[in-house]
Design an enzyme around this catalytic site. Structure first.
Site, PDB file in Angstrom:
ATOM      1  CG  HIS A   1     -13.654   4.918   6.651  1.00  0.00           C
ATOM      2  ND1 HIS A   1     -13.649   4.567   5.330  1.00  0.00           N
ATOM      3  CD2 HIS A   1     -12.889   6.020   6.750  1.00  0.00           C
ATOM      4  CE1 HIS A   1     -12.920   5.438   4.665  1.00  0.00           C
ATOM      5  NE2 HIS A   1     -12.425   6.309   5.491  1.00  0.00           N
TER       6      HIS A   1
ATOM      7  N   GLY B   1       0.852  -1.185   0.000  1.00  0.00           N
ATOM      8  CA  GLY B   1       0.000   0.000   0.000  1.00  0.00           C
ATOM      9  C   GLY B   1       0.888   1.234   0.000  1.00  0.00           C
ATOM     10  CG  LEU B   2      -0.788   5.224  -0.094  1.00  0.00           C
ATOM     11  CD1 LEU B   2      -1.545   6.388   0.515  1.00  0.00           C
ATOM     12  CD2 LEU B   2      -0.156   5.649  -1.412  1.00  0.00           C
TER      13      LEU B   2
ATOM     14  N   GLY C   1       3.879   0.510   2.304  1.00  0.00           N
ATOM     15  CA  GLY C   1       4.825  -0.510   1.855  1.00  0.00           C
ATOM     16  C   GLY C   1       5.513  -0.164   0.552  1.00  0.00           C
TER      17      GLY C   1
ATOM     18  NE  ARG D   1     -14.319  11.160   8.051  1.00  0.00           N
ATOM     19  CZ  ARG D   1     -13.284  10.722   7.356  1.00  0.00           C
ATOM     20  NH1 ARG D   1     -12.526   9.760   7.857  1.00  0.00           N
ATOM     21  NH2 ARG D   1     -13.017  11.224   6.177  1.00  0.00           N
TER      22      ARG D   1
ATOM     23  CB  SER E   1     -16.763  11.835  -0.565  1.00  0.00           C
ATOM     24  OG  SER E   1     -16.047  12.913  -0.017  1.00  0.00           O
TER      25      SER E   1
ATOM     26  CG  LEU F   1      -4.682   8.890   1.516  1.00  0.00           C
ATOM     27  CD1 LEU F   1      -5.226   9.614   0.285  1.00  0.00           C
ATOM     28  CD2 LEU F   1      -4.530   7.404   1.222  1.00  0.00           C
TER      29      LEU F   1
ATOM     30  NE  ARG G   1      -7.936   7.801   8.710  1.00  0.00           N
ATOM     31  CZ  ARG G   1      -8.501   8.290   7.614  1.00  0.00           C
ATOM     32  NH1 ARG G   1      -8.095   9.451   7.117  1.00  0.00           N
ATOM     33  NH2 ARG G   1      -9.489   7.651   7.014  1.00  0.00           N
TER      34      ARG G   1
ATOM     35  CD  GLU H   1      -6.266   1.516   8.039  1.00  0.00           C
ATOM     36  OE1 GLU H   1      -6.174   1.773   6.817  1.00  0.00           O
ATOM     37  OE2 GLU H   1      -7.320   1.156   8.567  1.00  0.00           O
TER      38      GLU H   1
HETATM   39  C1  LIG Z   1     -12.961   3.737   1.136  1.00  0.00           C
HETATM   40  C2  LIG Z   1     -11.812   4.394   1.820  1.00  0.00           C
HETATM   41  C3  LIG Z   1     -11.532   5.725   1.561  1.00  0.00           C
HETATM   42  C4  LIG Z   1     -10.474   6.359   2.182  1.00  0.00           C
HETATM   43  N1  LIG Z   1     -10.230   7.670   1.896  1.00  0.00           N
HETATM   44  C5  LIG Z   1      -9.176   8.285   2.480  1.00  0.00           C
HETATM   45  C6  LIG Z   1      -8.862   9.627   2.162  1.00  0.00           C
HETATM   46  O1  LIG Z   1      -9.538  10.262   1.352  1.00  0.00           O
HETATM   47  N2  LIG Z   1      -7.804  10.199   2.730  1.00  0.00           N
HETATM   48  C7  LIG Z   1      -7.019   9.512   3.614  1.00  0.00           C
HETATM   49  O2  LIG Z   1      -6.073  10.078   4.083  1.00  0.00           O
HETATM   50  N3  LIG Z   1      -7.280   8.240   3.917  1.00  0.00           N
HETATM   51  C8  LIG Z   1      -8.337   7.597   3.384  1.00  0.00           C
HETATM   52  N4  LIG Z   1      -8.595   6.297   3.709  1.00  0.00           N
HETATM   53  C9  LIG Z   1      -7.675   5.556   4.571  1.00  0.00           C
HETATM   54  C10 LIG Z   1      -6.428   5.127   3.816  1.00  0.00           C
HETATM   55  O3  LIG Z   1      -6.759   4.782   2.511  1.00  0.00           O
HETATM   56  C11 LIG Z   1      -5.724   3.919   4.427  1.00  0.00           C
HETATM   57  O4  LIG Z   1      -5.624   4.077   5.777  1.00  0.00           O
HETATM   58  C12 LIG Z   1      -4.312   3.756   3.890  1.00  0.00           C
HETATM   59  O5  LIG Z   1      -4.323   3.775   2.498  1.00  0.00           O
HETATM   60  C13 LIG Z   1      -3.663   2.494   4.362  1.00  0.00           C
HETATM   61  O6  LIG Z   1      -2.439   2.283   3.677  1.00  0.00           O
HETATM   62  P1  LIG Z   1      -1.446   1.134   4.085  1.00  0.00           P
HETATM   63  O7  LIG Z   1      -0.283   1.230   3.188  1.00  0.00           O
HETATM   64  O8  LIG Z   1      -1.187   1.202   5.512  1.00  0.00           O
HETATM   65  O9  LIG Z   1      -2.230  -0.239   3.865  1.00  0.00           O
HETATM   66  P2  LIG Z   1      -2.980  -0.856   2.593  1.00  0.00           P
HETATM   67  O10 LIG Z   1      -3.050   0.063   1.474  1.00  0.00           O
HETATM   68  O11 LIG Z   1      -4.214  -1.461   3.109  1.00  0.00           O
HETATM   69  O12 LIG Z   1      -2.007  -2.005   2.123  1.00  0.00           O
HETATM   70  C14 LIG Z   1      -1.886  -3.218   2.776  1.00  0.00           C
HETATM   71  C15 LIG Z   1      -0.902  -4.076   2.016  1.00  0.00           C
HETATM   72  O13 LIG Z   1      -0.525  -5.166   2.783  1.00  0.00           O
HETATM   73  C16 LIG Z   1      -0.669  -6.358   2.067  1.00  0.00           C
HETATM   74  N5  LIG Z   1      -0.979  -7.373   3.055  1.00  0.00           N
HETATM   75  C17 LIG Z   1      -1.930  -7.323   4.027  1.00  0.00           C
HETATM   76  N6  LIG Z   1      -1.856  -8.432   4.766  1.00  0.00           N
HETATM   77  C18 LIG Z   1      -0.857  -9.188   4.277  1.00  0.00           C
HETATM   78  C19 LIG Z   1      -0.308 -10.450   4.606  1.00  0.00           C
HETATM   79  N7  LIG Z   1      -0.769 -11.164   5.608  1.00  0.00           N
HETATM   80  N8  LIG Z   1       0.700 -10.923   3.848  1.00  0.00           N
HETATM   81  C20 LIG Z   1       1.183 -10.196   2.810  1.00  0.00           C
HETATM   82  N9  LIG Z   1       0.717  -9.004   2.479  1.00  0.00           N
HETATM   83  C21 LIG Z   1      -0.296  -8.509   3.185  1.00  0.00           C
HETATM   84  C22 LIG Z   1      -1.738  -6.093   1.070  1.00  0.00           C
HETATM   85  O14 LIG Z   1      -1.589  -6.939  -0.034  1.00  0.00           O
HETATM   86  C23 LIG Z   1      -1.436  -4.649   0.726  1.00  0.00           C
HETATM   87  O15 LIG Z   1      -0.443  -4.611  -0.240  1.00  0.00           O
HETATM   88  C24 LIG Z   1      -9.666   5.650   3.102  1.00  0.00           C
HETATM   89  C25 LIG Z   1      -9.941   4.319   3.355  1.00  0.00           C
HETATM   90  C26 LIG Z   1     -11.011   3.689   2.744  1.00  0.00           C
HETATM   91  C27 LIG Z   1     -11.305   2.270   3.105  1.00  0.00           C
END
Ligand SMILES: Cc1cc2nc3c(=O)[nH]c(=O)nc-3n(C[C@H](O)[C@H](O)[C@H](O)COP(=O)(O)OP(=O)(O)OC[C@H]3O[C@@H](n4cnc5c(N)ncnc54)[C@H](O)[C@@H]3O)c2cc1C
Ligand code: HEM
Ligand code: FES
Lengths: 256, 637, 288
Positions: free
Chosen positions: B401, B42-43, B45, B330, B284, B441, B435, B425
């Protein structure tokens, strides 16, 4: 209001294939109690639940966000990528589109570059390799100037965004009679060539991405625009023209 | 064990600078001798993998998805905050810091939040340089929009697809390193276990989702960037694959879990339409600028909205919060909607929805203006519900969420296990109990681009490393154990499906550990969860092969972990006898029904240590010290 | 050169080659049609044009170039089509055009039958060249070429050796007499419909392949392609029909001669042909 207006019975013919090397075949299933409010994938969930209860292997399909943005889902529904609704991924398709008693044929994406892994799941890593061949702007973390130091005309930014909306689902190549990846490849190329930041690597990017696209075994573009018609993000085939132009320019440029 | 948050001394504005200088460095030529595992793309990683590889480390990157670009970050819509002050409206690093601490209801670490605000500007620079097509003014400069909890306009966005574009930027950077050979990418792999050698995180056990084989990978440090655990509620706005597995297994190996009860419930989501529902879709927050929220005044009034006269409508947010009206934060909006539905005044077939009505705005501004503002959202709504929101009011309901809780990390993002870092996250660090919009993000990218590249070097340069390969006993033991678990799941052959168990768990969690939590309800949940878990292990059925792609088996493993984790979440909620942010204990409210914090007793991070018994984890408290922002009661009247 | 070849070896490059050759052929079609339509203004003009053309010294080179373009087009067409087929080794059991879903697709009967229409064109071209270019040789006096017998379309032939020296081919007579045969007319019209089908997709497609298409002008381009198709295919088909319906039937010509039809004459070379003209009004050409 179409809230639970009765339930439907849908006949399915689904491609089942146990593994990459195993032979596959179409199998018939009946989805009972399908509510018009269900998404297409939720309908498949229901079928899978009943398969699991019977101790059978459920139908494998890729999905994740179920809101049309991750690009995981994708299948041929009655011979058309992502089904009958324009600008819609399978996960956003709803069963109210269908009538009680309808028969739906479901097949995986078919392309040499997208080998079937199981049932409806295919390997789309070829797309990742195309991106690895130059679908980015090379800038190391920390070396960027102030964001507003590089003005980008609004129109260019908007057009770049149009192209950048690609979700990499593979429908373009799946629908194309030649299994061409031209729309996918060109969308990324166009996004980057519209931005001032993307200029330095422009010709290298064009050359490398096109070569990689070929290398993966995708077909050539016949300019039919089937890709655009099935693209859930409605990305224009004009991107392909841009790619062609970028490639020609790159090819004509002198390069060691 | 004493928790050491490693927060640097000195004034908050200088902490990060000083700290960066004091961190030990790995010399450039030596970097390639270190291997770093990054789980998640994700963002957090993707940005971490790319940045570390650029520095010269060997990086092994894993994700569940078939492509790193599909991580759930892709779904974020609204935007990303930064203290650029391009709008010249009085924003600053300090103000972003202040808003975020306050928005988190004073349950976040000041030092972390300040650093987040500081690097926020670099994030925007970095993303623009990567070609992220942010929205712009006609002059070519970046433009901003406003988000909840702030009085300035500081949110950068790319249409309604900000998360997608930011992730594609990071993904591009990652693929560039893959191309350069510095990152080895392992998609369709699920981390099942963390492997420790001499108490250090030295590798992982993963399942190859295509072959079903267990594989071991060794490294000098492990980063978990595996996202949030919102799916413990079954229905959430999270993607289907979002899970707690990686974090939970690391927890069981010794990483403390912090504030698991801090979950965010977003008020405007498309409501559940039936039992078949598999996920919930966010609408949104921005819609509340023009939409008015209401329900009928009378219970059980099931006339169509258009036939309910003005006088018989209850615009309950405007009534209860005249100052903020429909734009309360929220958590407040969500609780108010739940309250009217609990009274039996909810709308729609399920009675679990309230109206979000644009009729007045359309009359005032015209349909075209509304279309220009929210066209894509209205379209998405119509696609899902088959109702035209220009004509009938939207029906919305709160949904899970985001999860503020996560693995405990120190200022360097290192967990309680040496060498195990947690980013995005998946960690607990920056958002406290609630939050603010557009800051997740920011945090994911801050951690990956601008924090971990500095802090990991200090560990690598100073820690002692035994020579470890995957032949080590610890890897073999881990693989044997995980294989046994998988075999067990396949061999139960009971009569209920994984989905049913997940749905049941979600039901318990939503009812008892959802928007309004009571001691009695939490205690009930603590009875029900272990029972459900036991039933799961006795009666689940997981057909299909172990040596091939089997999504149902994957899900079984994840639900098994949720069933364990849910208990910890509930225990944490029970322990925190105060209301704060997204955690609302009904016993702790003001006379007007608002959340009542208890700073005297609960101004701490609850970090839980696994003891082997799910019912009896050990609580460690990290006191929160506020030197800059002084906690006050939030009021939106 | 090696580099040039490499440019054209990729998916994009091959289509660029096809587009360039295809458009080259399109240009040829335009010129050819313009020339043909001269027949409407009179046999003399037509013959004069044909004569002028054959008199160009580098004509063989030009013709070779044209042949090369044609062959390259065909070569690339075969290569591209084989690759395309290869790109999907396992096909779909059910496949529907995306047009049913969105009008954005320009897939058509034309675009799906490019290889078939191409092959028919190829066969037609061979027949056509054999039919006219290497077809019966009626001669006409240069004087008549200049003065002309206007719309009668009938040219006189002469047995006077002196005059025969200056005689040239009366192509108009050949064309008119051939297009008085209903089967030939039907064959030509059918072939032109097929050509039209090829062009219907090909014209705009070529611009897309070359990358000169752009979203704003795309619909204009598509429209232009359609008009081009109608003008070219329609124009070519029009001529035989018009001749058949509107031209008076020319009187039969004496085609007797010692080596009737069997003369070995490189017909592209007028000076050589002159020597034989006195002996035969009609030469049936062939290669060597
Ligand atoms: C619908 C929605 C809208 C949102 N809108 C906003 C917004 O407008 N602004 C904002 O700031 N935030 C927003 N958020 C929150 C934000 O998107 C997330 O908190 C953030 O993107 C999380 O990023 P991350 O890199 O931590 O995890 P993620 O992007 O969830 O990535 C997780 C990664 O881990 C991998 N993974 C997970 N478990 C395992 C495992 N056991 N083994 C191997 N790989 C694994 C997955 O494959 C993935 O690559 C929103 C969230 C949602 C659900
Ligand atoms: C008068 C003769 C011809 C003309 C003017 C012509 C013109 C064109 C043009 C302009 C294109 C479009 C190229 C592009 O898409 O970029 C095209 C495509 C094509 N032509 Fe021709 N062509 C002719 C003859 C032939 C012949 C003889 C064949 C084959 C035997 C052929 C086979 C094809 C095929 C298969 C395509 C489509 C390629 C694809 O699908 O991408 N053409 N033609
Ligand atoms: S599941 Fe994400 S796009 Fe369909």
């Amino acid at each position: 209001m179409a809230e639970n207006q009765g339930s439907m019975t849908i006949n399915l013919k689904v491609w089942r294939q146990a593994g990459p090397k195993q032979p596959g075949q179409m199998k018939s299933y009946v989805a009972e109690d399908v509510s018009p409010d269900m998404s297409f994938l939720e309908m498949l969930d229901v079928v899978n639940e009943s398969l699991i209860k019977r101790g059978e292997d459920p139908i494998a399909f890729d999905h994740d966000c179920r809101e049309g943005i991750c690009g995981s889902c994708g299948m041929m529904i009655n011979g058309i990528a992502h089904g009958p609704d324009p600008g819609t991924t399978v996960c956003q398709l709803h069963m109210r589109r269908y009538k009680d008693g309808d028969t739906i044929i479901i097949e995986p994406w078919r392309a040499r570059a997208f080998p079937v892994i199981k049932d409806l799941v295919v390997d789309r890593s070829a797309f990742d390799r195309i991106i690895a061949a130059g679908g980015y702007i090379s800038v190391n973390t920390g070396s960027a100037p102030d964001a507003n130091a590089i003005p980008v005309p609004r129109d260019n930014a908007e057009r770049a965004m149009d192209s950048a909306a690609c979700i990499s689902c593979g429908a373009c190549a799946a629908q194309c009679k030649n299994a061409s990846a031209a729309l996918f490849t060109s969308a990324k190329m166009n996004q980057l060539s519209l931005l001032p930041q993307g200029q330095a690597e422009r010709s290298d990017r064009a050359r490398r991405m096109v070569l990689q696209m070929d290398h993966e075994g995708f077909g050539n573009c016949s300019n039919e625009g089937e890709c655009e018609a099935v693209c859930p993000k409605e990305i224009s085939m004009s991107n392909i023209a841009v790619m062609n132009r970028e490639y020609e320019k790159a090819a004509l440029q002198k390069k060691s | 064990m004493k928790l050491d948050s490693k927060i640097p001394a000195g004034p908050v504005a200088e902490k990060w600078e000083h700290h960066k200088f004091n961190l030990k460095l790995v010399n450039p030529a030596n970097k390639r001798k270190y291997t770093i595992i990054c789980v998640g793309t994700g963002l957090a990683g993707a940005s971490a993998s790319a940045s570390l590889a650029e520095l010269g480390y060997n990086v092994l990157t894993f994700c569940i998805h078939d492509s790193p670009r599909r991580a759930h970050s892709i779904a974020a819509q609204g935007g990303i905050n930064a203290a650029k002050n391009y709008a010249n409206d009085g924003d600053s690093v300090y103000r972003l810091f202040y808003d975020t601490v306050k928005g988190g209801d004073y349950r976040a670490r000041e030092a972390n939040v300040y650093r987040l605000a500081q690097v926020s500007n670099n994030i925007i620079d970095q993303c623009v340089a990567q070609g992220v097509p942010f929205a712009r003014e006609y002059g070519g400069q970046l433009t901003n929009r406003s988000f909840g909890g702030a009085q300035v306009s500081r949110t950068f966005y790319a249409r309604g697809q900000t998360g997608q574009q930011l992730l594609l930027g990071a993904y591009g950077a990652l693929m560039r390193q893959v191309d350069a050979g510095t990152v080895k990418l392992f998609p369709r792999r699920e981390m099942l276990d963390l492997v420790l050698v001499d108490g250090q995180a030295r590798g992982i056990t993963i399942r190859n989702l295509i072959t079903g084989e267990l594989e071991s990978y060794a490294a000098d440090a492990v980063l978990l960037c595996t996202g949030g655990y919102g799916n413990v509620y079954f229905l959430s706005t999270n993607a289907g694959n979002s899970n707690v597995t990686a974090a939970w297994r690391a927890h069981k190996k010794g990483a403390f879990f912090a504030n698991p009860c801090f979950t965010q419930i977003h008020p405007t989501c498309i409501p559940v339409s039936g039992e078949h529902q598999s996920k919930l879709t966010l609408m949104s927050e921005s819609l509340r600028n023009d939409g008015r929220v209401w329900v009928p005044k009378a219970k059980g009034d099931n006339r169509p909205a258009s036939q309910i006269p003005e006088a018989e409508r209850d615009y309950f947010l405007e009534r209860r919060y005249p100052a903020f009206g429909n734009l309360v934060p929220r958590d407040v909006a969500s609780r108010a909607a739940k309250a009217v539905c609990d009274e039996g005044r909810g709308v729609g077939t399920t009675g679990l929805a309230v109206y979000l009505d644009f009729a007045e705005a359309i009359k005032r501004l015209g349909e075209d203006t509304i279309r220009a503002r929210y066209g894509n959202l209205f379209q998405m709504y119509e696609k899902i519900t088959d109702e035209n929101p220009y004509q009938t009011p939207m029906r919305i309901y709160p949904a899970v969420h985001y999860t503020m809780g996560g693995l405990w990390v120190d200022y360097n993002l290192m967990s309680t296990i040496p060498g195990l870092y947690v980013l995005g996250e998946a960690n607990f660090s920056d958002h406290g109990a609630n939050r603010l919009g557009a800051s997740a993000l920011m945090q994911g990218l801050a951690d990956g681009y601008f924090v971990i590249p500095y802090t990991i070097g200090d560990y690598l340069a100073t820690a002692k490393f035994a020579k470890v390969s995957t032949d080590h006993e610890a890897f073999k033991a881990s693989a044997v154990e995980e294989q046994a678990k998988i075999n067990k799941l396949l061999s139960i052959k009971g009569s209920r499906t994984v989905l049913e168990f997940h749905r049941d768990l979600g039901h318990i969690m939503w009812e008892k550990v959802g928007m309004g939590r009571t001691e009695a309800g939490l205690k009930e949940a603590l009875q029900q969860i272990p029972r459900l878990r036991q039933e799961f292990w006795e009666n689940v059925t997981v057909p299909g092969p172990a040596d091939n792609l089997n999504p149902n088996l994957e899900r079984a493993g994840r639900v098994a972990d949720f069933l364990e984790f849910a208990e910890l979440l509930t225990l944490d909620a029970l322990n925190r006898r105060e209301s704060c942010g997204g955690h609302f204990r009904e016993e702790s409210q003001t006379p007007e029904g608002e959340a009542q914090r208890d700073d005297e007793n609960f101004s701490y991070v609850a970090a839980w240590e696994y003891t082997g018994d799910f019912a009896k984890p050990t609580l460690h408290q990290e006191p929160l010290v506020f030197e800059e922002v002084h906690p006050s009661q939030r009021s939106y009247k | 050169m090696a580099k040039g070849a490499k440019i054209f070896s990729t998916a994009v490059g091959k289509k660029v080659a096809m587009a360039l050759t295809g458009l080259g052929l399109c240009i040829y079609l335009v010129l050819h049609l313009a020339g043909n339509l001269l027949l409407l203004t009179g046999s003399t003009q037509f013959n004069a044009y044909a004569h002028t053309l054959t008199a160009i010294p580098i004509l063989p080179l030009i013709e070779l170039g044209l042949l090369a373009i044609f062959l390259i087009h065909i070569y690339e067409a075969i290569k591209v089509s084989l690759e395309n087929r290869n790109a999907r080794p396992v096909g779909y059991q059910t496949k529907v055009w995306a047009r049913t879903k969105s009008q954005k697709s320009v897939k058509s009967v034309s675009s799906t039958t490019m290889m078939w229409s191409g092959i028919i064109i190829l066969v037609f071209v061979a027949l056509h060249v054999w039919h006219f270019k290497y077809g019966k040789f009626y001669a006409v006096q240069p004087a008549n070429v200049a003065v002309g017998t206007a719309n009668t379309g009938v040219a006189t032939s002469s047995t006077n050796p002196q005059e025969a020296q200056e005689q040239v081919r009366d192509l108009a007579y050949l064309v008119i007499s051939e297009f008085k045969k209903p089967l030939i007319v039907a064959l030509y019209v059918a072939s032109m419909i097929v050509l039209g089908m090829h062009l219907f997709h090909a014209f705009s497609s070529a611009f897309q392949s070359l990358g000169v298409s752009n979203p704003r002008y795309r619909s204009i381009l598509l429209r232009t392609g359609q008009i081009f198709t109608i003008v070219i295919a329609g124009g070519f088909a029009f001529l035989p029909v018009w001749v058949y319906l509107m031209f008076p039937t020319p009187p039969p010509r004496n085609i007797a001669g010692p080596d009737n039809g069997m003369a070995v004459v490189p017909l592209t070379h007028p000076r050589l042909t002159h020597t034989r003209l006195s002996q035969s009004h009609v030469l049936r050409g062939g290669h060597q």
